[in-house]
Motif scaffolding. Structure first.
Motif, PDB file in Angstrom:
ATOM      1  N   GLY A  60      -7.403   3.463   6.788  1.00 36.14           N
ATOM      2  CA  GLY A  60      -7.670   4.058   5.483  1.00 36.14           C
ATOM      3  C   GLY A  60      -9.141   3.943   5.114  1.00 36.14           C
ATOM      4  O   GLY A  60      -9.744   4.892   4.630  1.00 36.14           O
ATOM      5  N   LEU A  61      -9.720   2.761   5.365  1.00 37.68           N
ATOM      6  CA  LEU A  61     -11.127   2.546   5.001  1.00 37.68           C
ATOM      7  C   LEU A  61     -12.060   3.405   5.838  1.00 37.68           C
ATOM      8  O   LEU A  61     -13.097   3.850   5.375  1.00 37.68           O
ATOM      9  CB  LEU A  61     -11.500   1.068   5.183  1.00 37.68           C
ATOM     10  CG  LEU A  61     -10.827   0.100   4.206  1.00 37.68           C
ATOM     11  CD1 LEU A  61     -11.154  -1.328   4.583  1.00 37.68           C
ATOM     12  CD2 LEU A  61     -11.277   0.392   2.782  1.00 37.68           C
TER      13      LEU A  61
ATOM     14  N   LEU B 174       0.857  -1.191   0.000  1.00 35.93           N
ATOM     15  CA  LEU B 174       0.000   0.000   0.000  1.00 35.93           C
ATOM     16  C   LEU B 174       0.889   1.235   0.000  1.00 35.93           C
ATOM     17  O   LEU B 174       1.863   1.306   0.758  1.00 35.93           O
ATOM     18  CB  LEU B 174      -0.891   0.019   1.253  1.00 35.93           C
ATOM     19  CG  LEU B 174      -1.983  -1.040   1.368  1.00 35.93           C
ATOM     20  CD1 LEU B 174      -2.683  -0.919   2.727  1.00 35.93           C
ATOM     21  CD2 LEU B 174      -2.995  -0.913   0.238  1.00 35.93           C
ATOM     22  N   ARG B 175       0.524   2.216  -0.827  1.00 40.94           N
ATOM     23  CA  ARG B 175       1.302   3.453  -0.878  1.00 40.94           C
ATOM     24  C   ARG B 175       0.482   4.568  -0.259  1.00 40.94           C
ATOM     25  O   ARG B 175      -0.721   4.653  -0.478  1.00 40.94           O
ATOM     26  CB  ARG B 175       1.650   3.764  -2.336  1.00 40.94           C
ATOM     27  CG  ARG B 175       2.497   5.015  -2.500  1.00 40.94           C
ATOM     28  CD  ARG B 175       2.885   5.231  -3.931  1.00 40.94           C
ATOM     29  NE  ARG B 175       3.799   4.192  -4.402  1.00 40.94           N
ATOM     30  CZ  ARG B 175       4.264   4.136  -5.650  1.00 40.94           C
ATOM     31  NH1 ARG B 175       3.862   5.029  -6.543  1.00 40.94           N
ATOM     32  NH2 ARG B 175       5.092   3.180  -6.007  1.00 40.94           N
ATOM     33  N   PHE B 176       1.144   5.435   0.485  1.00 42.12           N
ATOM     34  CA  PHE B 176       0.460   6.491   1.221  1.00 42.12           C
ATOM     35  C   PHE B 176      -0.469   7.315   0.326  1.00 42.12           C
ATOM     36  O   PHE B 176      -0.103   7.719  -0.768  1.00 42.12           O
ATOM     37  CB  PHE B 176       1.466   7.423   1.904  1.00 42.12           C
ATOM     38  CG  PHE B 176       0.807   8.520   2.679  1.00 42.12           C
ATOM     39  CD1 PHE B 176       0.153   8.260   3.879  1.00 42.12           C
ATOM     40  CD2 PHE B 176       0.788   9.818   2.187  1.00 42.12           C
ATOM     41  CE1 PHE B 176      -0.482   9.251   4.585  1.00 42.12           C
ATOM     42  CE2 PHE B 176       0.144  10.834   2.897  1.00 42.12           C
ATOM     43  CZ  PHE B 176      -0.486  10.541   4.094  1.00 42.12           C
ATOM     44  N   ASN B 177      -1.683   7.529   0.851  1.00 46.57           N
ATOM     45  CA  ASN B 177      -2.665   8.413   0.227  1.00 46.57           C
ATOM     46  C   ASN B 177      -3.276   7.899  -1.072  1.00 46.57           C
ATOM     47  O   ASN B 177      -4.063   8.585  -1.700  1.00 46.57           O
ATOM     48  CB  ASN B 177      -2.076   9.815   0.006  1.00 46.57           C
ATOM     49  CG  ASN B 177      -3.091  10.878   0.397  1.00 46.57           C
ATOM     50  OD1 ASN B 177      -4.028  10.598   1.160  1.00 46.57           O
ATOM     51  ND2 ASN B 177      -2.930  12.076  -0.113  1.00 46.57           N
TER      52      ASN B 177
ATOM     53  N   VAL C 199      -5.058   5.444   1.699  1.00 50.37           N
ATOM     54  CA  VAL C 199      -4.118   4.699   2.545  1.00 50.37           C
ATOM     55  C   VAL C 199      -3.545   5.618   3.620  1.00 50.37           C
ATOM     56  O   VAL C 199      -3.026   6.695   3.319  1.00 50.37           O
ATOM     57  CB  VAL C 199      -2.981   4.091   1.704  1.00 50.37           C
ATOM     58  CG1 VAL C 199      -1.898   3.517   2.610  1.00 50.37           C
ATOM     59  CG2 VAL C 199      -3.528   3.026   0.777  1.00 50.37           C
ATOM     60  N   HIS C 200      -3.662   5.198   4.866  1.00 53.21           N
ATOM     61  CA  HIS C 200      -3.208   5.997   5.989  1.00 53.21           C
ATOM     62  C   HIS C 200      -1.801   5.586   6.426  1.00 53.21           C
ATOM     63  O   HIS C 200      -0.934   6.409   6.637  1.00 53.21           O
ATOM     64  CB  HIS C 200      -4.194   5.805   7.137  1.00 53.21           C
ATOM     65  CG  HIS C 200      -4.129   6.895   8.144  1.00 53.21           C
ATOM     66  ND1 HIS C 200      -4.671   8.133   7.924  1.00 53.21           N
ATOM     67  CD2 HIS C 200      -3.568   6.938   9.368  1.00 53.21           C
ATOM     68  CE1 HIS C 200      -4.443   8.893   8.976  1.00 53.21           C
ATOM     69  NE2 HIS C 200      -3.780   8.189   9.869  1.00 53.21           N
ATOM     70  N   PHE C 201      -1.629   4.276   6.576  1.00 55.88           N
ATOM     71  CA  PHE C 201      -0.312   3.733   6.906  1.00 55.88           C
ATOM     72  C   PHE C 201       0.173   2.875   5.740  1.00 55.88           C
ATOM     73  O   PHE C 201      -0.369   1.797   5.504  1.00 55.88           O
ATOM     74  CB  PHE C 201      -0.369   2.869   8.171  1.00 55.88           C
ATOM     75  CG  PHE C 201      -0.756   3.626   9.401  1.00 55.88           C
ATOM     76  CD1 PHE C 201       0.087   4.584   9.935  1.00 55.88           C
ATOM     77  CD2 PHE C 201      -1.972   3.382  10.024  1.00 55.88           C
ATOM     78  CE1 PHE C 201      -0.277   5.292  11.076  1.00 55.88           C
ATOM     79  CE2 PHE C 201      -2.340   4.085  11.171  1.00 55.88           C
ATOM     80  CZ  PHE C 201      -1.486   5.047  11.698  1.00 55.88           C
TER      81      PHE C 201
END
Lengths: 621, 247
Positions: free
Chosen positions: A85-86, A45-48, A92-94
């Motif tokens: 994030g959801l 997962l990539r930030f944001n 994506v938050h972390f």
């Protein structure tokens, strides 16, 4: 419908928060899952970036990061990520990377939100924000403590002694003598397996006396002729108070206990009396009735039982801490009474002090004695000190005999330095705040948690007032105290069966006092000194701190919840050791913690970590 | 998934060596007569040069009563669509198939599919209108290519009088390329070195994929899809043309 995704379903059934879900949510969930493979070291997962699925690790390991690149968490099989994030707008938050080759189960956003809405357990588990989850957990603890929820099962200490109904009374009495029991369960003797072993009656010492000996019957008659047939019984899961009600109503001395219809034990009225006597109030009242040190010492198992009972009844850490402190204080008071009886009345008035955890009302079962003496200002050492030295030794040795080990730092009234008149104490305190040294800071952190337990207890209050009025006038002292409070830090969390540090290193065990409760207490003390709180108890101090408005909004409440959680973990860890008959300590092994506990602890550590950062900034430490 | 039972009567069909499947599909679409097959070939096939990350895959697993297409039958079909990023297990399908030949007790123990279950199953003829469109236009992925294509083609031959040919990627074959590139030397044999197992679970284990319960068609299809994802991530690139893998 026959479920086709057997593997996925079976996996979900082994992991929280899915295994707790009802089948009507779990099966559609299993059918909604897609799967993705990630090679070790690849980005998941990539930030944001948009996120549309909750990620559940099927195999492998994953690291999640903060925005600034700091490690946030390390997860293995069964771990979930992406929930923040959801819950926070679908970005994506972390960010997450695969630490090993990893297979991820993807739970679609829509299904995630459905579970979140329909299952409170699931919602609690994935709930965003540290404070929310901790609060829910705490609410749960408090709710159950109101129920006094100890069950019959906790009273059973041995398997039941029983005999078949066609045995003779003689055989029955022989068995009772052999097994040293006052009651005997009578079970059905049958070739039919389903009926065999079924409880049909009970025979007590009294029955043999009244129904056999008195009427002069032959001891060779079957035991079924003198038994009380179909006696009232109780299920092992029922509450102790229900057993009491039953025994009162039928005037019974013995009550068979059943588990799934089979007898698993008998409780006697004496079991209930013994249980009730473990109530802390009874322990305290018994302390004051003991006449010798040996008698006091004999109460130690009751103290442990009292501690265990409170833990089993889900008392919160404040209840347990203050009950154990009250018991410790009572030992001191009784020992001082006995000492004065032996040594005669004191030559000048004095105040005996409790320091540290006892003064804070945060005592546990594993504790050493920190104490001191404030003497009248007329104290003249050549004339009076011999008396107080003897008094101090009497109490200190007595406490050691009752399980409160000697203080390794010699913070005890037996040390002449801590056996001084009030004016010297006032001088000490002033000096410690005016000119700090490493040693004086250590003294401050011990002596500023102070409680007068005997004699002129208002002198302790004078000293307390001095600290609360003067401490905030010495910013350098507060900054040094703050620096000290930052010397012990919490870990980041857990990974597999390891404790994971902030830098990603892994350790086998966690000293929950050094890495949890102690830094909390230190941190709260610094704020309390700065706002002029006169309280000693950390929770009370926290209330003063919150009222003073020095913490960002909501942080004080988070601190309270996190401190409660860590304290309870420590308390339960020690209780578990006592019930297993091992020496209680502060070293918690990750494998002893459930997935649920780990998750909550991680968040509590995070609260502490943030609070330490704030402390550093606030006091320029 | 294939079970190498005691009677290894290995009589499977060999297919022509086709490399341009797109062209083959175009040709077939014109010559086949059954509408289902026309529909199938009209869905087309990606060009041989298509990079792997643009290929739509579908993993297949047939449970069969044995290995001989003339005397054994399909008892269940598992299917899962996927690409290099995601295995769409939520869209996985499974059918029980009524076999043309009776079940042996041996196959019952292997597949845990019982006589009574298949009694109630549909004949393949009823399943094909659902199954073939899910396969159409996609590259099939199997573990051990001698089963699915051969059994499907034979079944169609019996029912429609026309066979069926489509490209497959064989994950077993991809493992063999790596581990069986060179036979064991005498020295290896003296040291009793074992050949790496190419079985599905052993292959998966080399990529740290978890063990699954075997001989369940959907699960085996998913297992096979995950294996191809892992193989590509580790040994190929997303730009590798599909022609390097299919046959």
């Amino acid at each position: 419908m026959e479920i086709e995704q057997i593997e996925i379903l079976e996996f979900l059934k082994r992991h929280s928060p899915f295994q707790e879900l009802p089948a009507d949510l779990l099966e559609p969930l299993a059918l909604s899952i897609d799967i993705a493979y990630f090679k070790a070291d690849s980005e998941i997962l990539r930030f944001n970036e948009p996120i549309s699925a909750l990620h559940l690790i099927r195999s492998g390991a994953v690291e999640t990061f903060r925005r600034n690149g700091d490690l946030y968490n390390r997860l293995s099989e069964g771990g979930i990520f992406g929930e923040q994030g959801l819950l926070r707008g679908g970005k994506v938050h972390f960010p997450a990377n695969a630490l090993e080759d990893t297979l991820i189960y993807l739970i679609p956003e829509k299904v995630f939100h459905q579970l979140f809405n329909e299952s409170d357990f699931f919602a609690d588990y994935v709930e965003v924000g540290d404070s929310e989850r901790l609060k829910t957990n705490k609410a749960r603890v408090q709710a159950s403590s109101d129920l006094l929820s100890a069950t019959i099962g906790s009273l059973l200490s041995r398997a039941p002694v029983s005999i078949v109904s066609d045995a003779s009374v003689r055989q029955a009495t022989q068995l009772m003598t052999e097994q040293n029991v006052s009651s005997l369960l009578i079970v059905q003797h049958s070739d039919n397996d389903s009926d065999s072993g079924k409880l049909v009656g009970i025979v007590t010492d009294k029955d043999i006396r009244a129904r056999l000996i008195a009427p002069g019957l032959d001891p060779e008659i079957p035991v079924s002729e003198i038994m009380s047939a179909d006696p009232p019984s109780i299920d092992y899961q029922q509450y102790i108070f229900e057993a009491m009600t039953l025994m009162l109503r039928y005037n019974l001395n013995h009550l068979p206990v059943l588990k799934r219809g089979q007898a698993v034990g008998v409780i006697a009225i004496s079991d209930i009396i013994r249980y009730e006597s473990q109530n802390s109030l009874f322990v305290v009242s018994r302390i004051f009735r003991q006449q010798t040190l040996a008698e006091l010492q004999a109460l130690v198992p009751d103290v442990q039982a009292c501690f265990l009972r409170m833990v089993n009844e889900d008392a919160n850490s404040q209840m347990i801490g203050s009950a154990m402190a009250a018991i410790g204080r009572s030992f001191k008071q009784r020992l001082l009474e006995l000492a004065e009886a032996e040594l005669g009345p004191p030559p000048v008035p004095y105040c005996f002090l409790a320091l540290g955890s006892m003064a804070r009302d945060e005592q546990l079962i594993l504790t050493d004695q920190d104490n001191a003496l404030i003497l009248d200002n007329r104290f003249d050492p050549p004339q009076h000190d011999r008396y107080f030295e003897q008094l101090a030794h009497y109490v200190s040795d007595g406490l050691a005999a009752c399980g409160y080990s000697y203080c390794t730092g010699k913070v005890m009234a037996t040390n002449p330095q801590w056996r001084q008149p009030l004016r010297v104490w006032q001088q000490y305190f002033k000096q410690w705040m005016q000119q700090t040294t490493a040693e004086r800071l250590l003294h401050s952190s011990i002596f500023f948690d102070i409680d007068g337990v005997w004699g002129r207890t208002r002198w302790a209050e004078y000293l307390q007032a001095q600290v609360s009025q003067q401490a905030r006038q010495y910013p350098l002292f507060l900054a040094s105290m703050a620096r000290n409070a930052l010397s012990r830090t919490p870990p980041l969390g857990f990974f597999k069966d390891f404790v994971m540090e902030q830098d990603g290193k892994q350790n086998n065990s966690l000293n929950i006092k050094r890495r949890g409760t102690a830094p909390f207490v230190d941190l709260i003390r610094v704020h309390a000194l700065a706002v002029g709180s006169e309280a000693s108890n950390s929770f009370k101090r926290l209330t003063d701190i919150i009222d003073a408005g020095v913490l960002p909004k909501g942080r004080g409440e988070d601190l309270r919840d996190a401190f409660e959680l860590i304290s309870l973990t420590r308390t339960r860890h020690q209780a578990a050791a006592i019930s297993q008959g091992t020496e209680p300590d502060n070293n918690v092994l990750p494998e002893q913690l459930s997935e649920f506990e780990r998750k909550h602890l991680k968040e509590a550590f995070q609260v502490l970590n943030n609070a330490q950062k704030f402390l550093k900034f606030h006091f320029k430490a | 998934m294939l079970y190498l039972g005691p009677d290894q009567a290995n009589r499977v069909q060999h297919v022509h060596n086709i490399s341009d499947w797109q062209h083959y599909y175009q040709h077939q679409a014109r010559v086949v007569e059954h509408p289902l097959l026309q529909q199938f070939y009209n869905a087309g096939m990606v060009p041989a040069s298509t990079p792997l990350n643009q290929v739509p895959f579908v993993a297949l697993d047939f449970e069969t009563t044995g290995l001989n297409v003339d005397t054994n039958s399909i008892v269940s079909i598992g299917l899962v669509p996927f690409n290099l990023q995601v295995v769409f297990s939520s869209r996985a399908r499974q059918w029980l198939v009524k076999p043309r030949f009776r079940l042996t007790d041996h196959s019952v123990t292997v597949h845990r599919i019982t006589h009574s279950e298949v009694e109630n199953a549909a004949d393949l003829t009823q399943i094909l209108p659902e199954f073939l469109p899910l396969l159409a236009g996609k590259v099939a992925v199997v573990h051990y290519k001698q089963i699915e294509r051969a059994f499907l083609s034979a079944a169609l031959q019996v029912r429609f009088g026309e066979g069926l040919l489509f490209p497959v990627v064989d994950t077993l074959d991809l493992e063999a390329r790596l581990h069986r590139a060179r036979p064991l030397s005498l020295w290896d044999k003296l040291r009793r070195r074992q050949q790496e197992s190419l079985r599905l679970d052993a292959s998966r284990n080399r990529y740290n994929l978890p063990p699954y319960r075997p001989h369940h068609a959907t699960t085996d299809a998913i297992a096979c899809a995950e294996l191809l994802q892992a193989q590509v991530h580790h040994r190929f690139s997303f730009d590798t043309p599909i022609s390097d893998l299919w046959c």
